[in-house]
Scaffold this motif. Structure first.
Motif, PDB file in Angstrom:
ATOM      1  N   UNK A  98      -0.616  -8.682   8.274  1.00  0.00           N
ATOM      2  CA  UNK A  98      -0.735  -7.273   7.863  1.00  0.00           C
ATOM      3  C   UNK A  98       0.482  -6.783   7.092  1.00  0.00           C
ATOM      4  N   UNK A  99       1.672  -7.233   7.475  1.00  0.00           N
ATOM      5  CA  UNK A  99       2.891  -6.816   6.778  1.00  0.00           C
ATOM      6  C   UNK A  99       2.883  -7.355   5.353  1.00  0.00           C
ATOM      7  N   UNK A 100       2.509  -8.615   5.200  1.00  0.00           N
ATOM      8  CA  UNK A 100       2.449  -9.212   3.860  1.00  0.00           C
ATOM      9  C   UNK A 100       1.370  -8.523   3.033  1.00  0.00           C
ATOM     10  N   UNK A 101       0.224  -8.231   3.627  1.00  0.00           N
ATOM     11  CA  UNK A 101      -0.858  -7.548   2.911  1.00  0.00           C
ATOM     12  C   UNK A 101      -0.384  -6.180   2.432  1.00  0.00           C
ATOM     13  N   UNK A 102       0.342  -5.469   3.266  1.00  0.00           N
ATOM     14  CA  UNK A 102       0.873  -4.158   2.888  1.00  0.00           C
ATOM     15  C   UNK A 102       1.872  -4.290   1.745  1.00  0.00           C
ATOM     16  N   UNK A 103       2.751  -5.300   1.815  1.00  0.00           N
ATOM     17  CA  UNK A 103       3.729  -5.543   0.748  1.00  0.00           C
ATOM     18  C   UNK A 103       3.038  -5.871  -0.563  1.00  0.00           C
ATOM     19  N   UNK A 104       1.993  -6.702  -0.500  1.00  0.00           N
ATOM     20  CA  UNK A 104       1.260  -7.085  -1.704  1.00  0.00           C
ATOM     21  C   UNK A 104       0.637  -5.855  -2.356  1.00  0.00           C
ATOM     22  N   UNK A 105       0.038  -4.991  -1.561  1.00  0.00           N
ATOM     23  CA  UNK A 105      -0.579  -3.780  -2.104  1.00  0.00           C
ATOM     24  C   UNK A 105       0.461  -2.872  -2.747  1.00  0.00           C
ATOM     25  N   UNK A 106       1.616  -2.731  -2.111  1.00  0.00           N
ATOM     26  CA  UNK A 106       2.686  -1.892  -2.651  1.00  0.00           C
ATOM     27  C   UNK A 106       3.212  -2.456  -3.969  1.00  0.00           C
ATOM     28  N   UNK A 107       3.430  -3.761  -4.015  1.00  0.00           N
ATOM     29  CA  UNK A 107       3.928  -4.413  -5.230  1.00  0.00           C
ATOM     30  C   UNK A 107       2.900  -4.315  -6.349  1.00  0.00           C
ATOM     31  N   UNK A 108       1.629  -4.527  -6.038  1.00  0.00           N
ATOM     32  CA  UNK A 108       0.570  -4.450  -7.048  1.00  0.00           C
ATOM     33  C   UNK A 108       0.479  -3.041  -7.631  1.00  0.00           C
ATOM     34  N   UNK A 109       0.534  -2.037  -6.780  1.00  0.00           N
ATOM     35  CA  UNK A 109       0.474  -0.648  -7.240  1.00  0.00           C
ATOM     36  C   UNK A 109       1.661  -0.338  -8.148  1.00  0.00           C
ATOM     37  N   UNK A 110       2.844  -0.701  -7.714  1.00  0.00           N
ATOM     38  CA  UNK A 110       4.053  -0.468  -8.507  1.00  0.00           C
ATOM     39  C   UNK A 110       3.985  -1.198  -9.842  1.00  0.00           C
TER      40      UNK A 110
END
Length: 111
Positions: free
Chosen positions: A30-42
């Motif tokens: 879940x932490x990695x999934x959250x990081x991926x979403x944040x990086x993709x959005x940015x």
């Protein structure tokens, strides 16, 4: 009769191993999934013009093992972003109608 039981047991073990391997590759922390979403959005906000909205699906491991997230921009233009092991963007595939890249970001990714 004994030979059939051994063969049946081996087949069951092989199936369980294969299914276990598939489940291990699908689940992303879940932490990695959250990081991926944040990086993709940015990444999309920093590299493309006229971004009004971004909708992301759940990240997954692609067939070649890379982390990937799919989504849409501005309600209709789809994309798929791939990440390397360090969660750096390694590439993006854009559907027709995807917003234009910012001029300053065409030769290299903008942060």
């Amino acid at each position: 009769m004994h030979k059939h039981k051994i063969i049946y047991s081996l087949i069951c073990i092989i199936i369980l191993i294969l299914l276990g391997g598939c489940v291990a590759q699908v689940n992303i922390d879940n932490v990695i999934a959250s990081d991926i979403k944040e990086i993709a959005t940015s990444y999309i906000e920093n590299n493309y013009e006229s971004i009004e909205s971004i909708k992301l699906d759940e990240p997954y491991r692609g067939q070649m093992g890379s982390l990937t997230v799919d989504g849409t921009v501005n309600g209709n233009a789809g994309f798929s972003i791939s990440f390397d092991e360090n969660l750096n963007v390694s590439g993006i595939a854009e559907d027709e109608g995807f917003p234009e890249e910012k001029k300053k970001c065409r030769k290299q990714f903008c942060e």
